[in-house]
Write a protein that holds these residues in place. Sequence first.
Motif, PDB file in Angstrom:
ATOM      1  N   GLN A  61       0.828  -1.201   0.000  1.00 28.22           N
ATOM      2  CA  GLN A  61       0.000   0.000   0.000  1.00 28.22           C
ATOM      3  C   GLN A  61       0.866   1.256   0.000  1.00 28.22           C
ATOM      4  N   TRP A  62       1.941   1.210   0.773  1.00 34.46           N
ATOM      5  CA  TRP A  62       2.863   2.348   0.809  1.00 34.46           C
ATOM      6  C   TRP A  62       3.576   2.534  -0.526  1.00 34.46           C
ATOM      7  N   LEU A  63       4.016   1.427  -1.117  1.00 31.24           N
ATOM      8  CA  LEU A  63       4.711   1.510  -2.401  1.00 31.24           C
ATOM      9  C   LEU A  63       3.791   2.054  -3.489  1.00 31.24           C
ATOM     10  N   LYS A  64       2.556   1.597  -3.510  1.00 30.49           N
ATOM     11  CA  LYS A  64       1.615   2.073  -4.521  1.00 30.49           C
ATOM     12  C   LYS A  64       1.323   3.557  -4.351  1.00 30.49           C
ATOM     13  N   ALA A  65       1.175   3.991  -3.107  1.00 28.02           N
ATOM     14  CA  ALA A  65       0.887   5.405  -2.856  1.00 28.02           C
ATOM     15  C   ALA A  65       2.099   6.285  -3.131  1.00 28.02           C
ATOM     16  N   SER A  66       3.286   5.776  -2.838  1.00 26.09           N
ATOM     17  CA  SER A  66       4.494   6.589  -2.977  1.00 26.09           C
ATOM     18  C   SER A  66       5.055   6.603  -4.391  1.00 26.09           C
ATOM     19  N   PHE A  67       4.935   5.480  -5.087  1.00 32.57           N
ATOM     20  CA  PHE A  67       5.565   5.364  -6.414  1.00 32.57           C
ATOM     21  C   PHE A  67       4.563   5.082  -7.529  1.00 32.57           C
ATOM     22  N   HIS A  68       3.269   5.155  -7.192  1.00 35.18           N
ATOM     23  CA  HIS A  68       2.199   4.991  -8.189  1.00 35.18           C
ATOM     24  C   HIS A  68       2.324   3.657  -8.943  1.00 35.18           C
ATOM     25  N   LEU A  69       2.638   2.605  -8.209  1.00 33.17           N
ATOM     26  CA  LEU A  69       2.752   1.280  -8.805  1.00 33.17           C
ATOM     27  C   LEU A  69       1.364   0.680  -9.015  1.00 33.17           C
ATOM     28  N   GLN A  70       1.250  -0.177 -10.025  1.00 32.90           N
ATOM     29  CA  GLN A  70      -0.038  -0.778 -10.356  1.00 32.90           C
ATOM     30  C   GLN A  70      -0.228  -2.155  -9.729  1.00 32.90           C
ATOM     31  N   ARG A  71       0.867  -2.818  -9.361  1.00 30.01           N
ATOM     32  CA  ARG A  71       0.755  -4.154  -8.800  1.00 30.01           C
ATOM     33  C   ARG A  71       1.503  -4.247  -7.473  1.00 30.01           C
ATOM     34  N   SER A  72       1.246  -5.349  -6.769  1.00 31.58           N
ATOM     35  CA  SER A  72       1.927  -5.598  -5.502  1.00 31.58           C
ATOM     36  C   SER A  72       3.182  -6.425  -5.758  1.00 31.58           C
ATOM     37  N   TYR A  73       4.236  -6.118  -5.016  1.00 30.73           N
ATOM     38  CA  TYR A  73       5.506  -6.806  -5.221  1.00 30.73           C
ATOM     39  C   TYR A  73       5.986  -7.574  -3.995  1.00 30.73           C
ATOM     40  N   PHE A  74       5.195  -7.560  -2.936  1.00 24.95           N
ATOM     41  CA  PHE A  74       5.629  -8.241  -1.730  1.00 24.95           C
ATOM     42  C   PHE A  74       5.786  -9.739  -1.948  1.00 24.95           C
ATOM     43  N   ASP A  75       4.942 -10.309  -2.824  1.00 25.86           N
ATOM     44  CA  ASP A  75       5.057 -11.743  -3.102  1.00 25.86           C
ATOM     45  C   ASP A  75       6.390 -12.071  -3.753  1.00 25.86           C
ATOM     46  N   ARG A  76       6.882 -11.177  -4.613  1.00 23.90           N
ATOM     47  CA  ARG A  76       8.182 -11.409  -5.238  1.00 23.90           C
ATOM     48  C   ARG A  76       9.298 -11.369  -4.185  1.00 23.90           C
ATOM     49  N   TYR A 125      -6.063 -15.991  -4.711  1.00 22.47           N
ATOM     50  CA  TYR A 125      -4.930 -16.652  -4.059  1.00 22.47           C
ATOM     51  C   TYR A 125      -3.717 -16.720  -4.983  1.00 22.47           C
ATOM     52  N   LEU A 126      -3.945 -16.980  -6.254  1.00 20.77           N
ATOM     53  CA  LEU A 126      -2.841 -17.028  -7.213  1.00 20.77           C
ATOM     54  C   LEU A 126      -2.155 -15.677  -7.341  1.00 20.77           C
ATOM     55  N   GLY A 127      -2.908 -14.609  -7.329  1.00 22.47           N
ATOM     56  CA  GLY A 127      -2.325 -13.267  -7.343  1.00 22.47           C
ATOM     57  C   GLY A 127      -1.524 -12.954  -8.594  1.00 22.47           C
ATOM     58  N   LEU A 128      -2.007 -13.387  -9.754  1.00 23.92           N
ATOM     59  CA  LEU A 128      -1.279 -13.104 -10.996  1.00 23.92           C
ATOM     60  C   LEU A 128      -1.239 -11.617 -11.308  1.00 23.92           C
ATOM     61  N   GLN A 129      -2.269 -10.905 -10.939  1.00 25.43           N
ATOM     62  CA  GLN A 129      -2.359  -9.454 -11.122  1.00 25.43           C
ATOM     63  C   GLN A 129      -2.106  -9.046 -12.580  1.00 25.43           C
ATOM     64  N   GLY A 130      -2.620  -9.864 -13.487  1.00 19.31           N
ATOM     65  CA  GLY A 130      -2.517  -9.533 -14.894  1.00 19.31           C
ATOM     66  C   GLY A 130      -1.200  -9.879 -15.560  1.00 19.31           C
ATOM     67  N   ASP A 131      -0.270 -10.466 -14.833  1.00 18.93           N
ATOM     68  CA  ASP A 131       1.047 -10.804 -15.384  1.00 18.93           C
ATOM     69  C   ASP A 131       1.061 -12.285 -15.777  1.00 18.93           C
ATOM     70  N   VAL A 132       1.115 -12.550 -17.090  1.00 17.75           N
ATOM     71  CA  VAL A 132       1.070 -13.942 -17.557  1.00 17.75           C
ATOM     72  C   VAL A 132       2.345 -14.699 -17.196  1.00 17.75           C
TER      73      VAL A 132
END
Length: 226
Positions: A106-121, A183-190
Amino acid sequence: MARQTAVRGGTGTHWLMDPDIPFSRNIILQLLLTVFVVYWIVMAISPTDRTQWLMENVLVVAAFFTLLFTYKAFCFSNLSYLLIFLFLCVHVFAAHYTYQNTPVDQWLKASFHLQRSYFDRVVHFLFGLWLTYCLRELLIRAADLRNFWSYGIPVMTILGFSALFEIVEMGAASTAGQAGVDYLGLQGDVFDTQKDMLMGFIGALISMGSLTIILRKTKHTAPSHS
């Protein structure tokens, strides 16, 4: 036999590397166990999505009881238990909020205007970075791996585990409807699955590469005895 093999450093057995400390005298392991149980209970209270929380915690509970019931047959060093503790804590944190909605994302998206979550990576990377060492310890003491194989096989095994997890994740998600898709959390990334596996592989390579450098420096600086 495994319990009689200690990892030694310098002229004595280091408290963090010794797997032979009885649990009754192992203050570090007792502390890790207590903190994790309390932490897990706290994170189990009012998670963001109870269904996803249950799915994410199946492997956590399985890992916990596997370590518990196999402790007498094989106990890791405190360093390995610390690394396992850290990884499980990070995963349990993400399970509480769901991997797509952690406070970090949530902080990363608000601060850097990211479209997806990266914590899983990040967690996939930490899986390789932290748990490869534990796997190497297991293989050295149980299978007597030496030299290159004690580094290469743990890396490839972690990559295999990463692939196996993605397959299990796919199977679990395919039976859970929309909850499974979340649960898979693909977030549009094939290529999300492949990227997750790559992060685990990179973490494992860094882990074993760093360990190689540390052990070589330790060996070269160790005092010689005639």
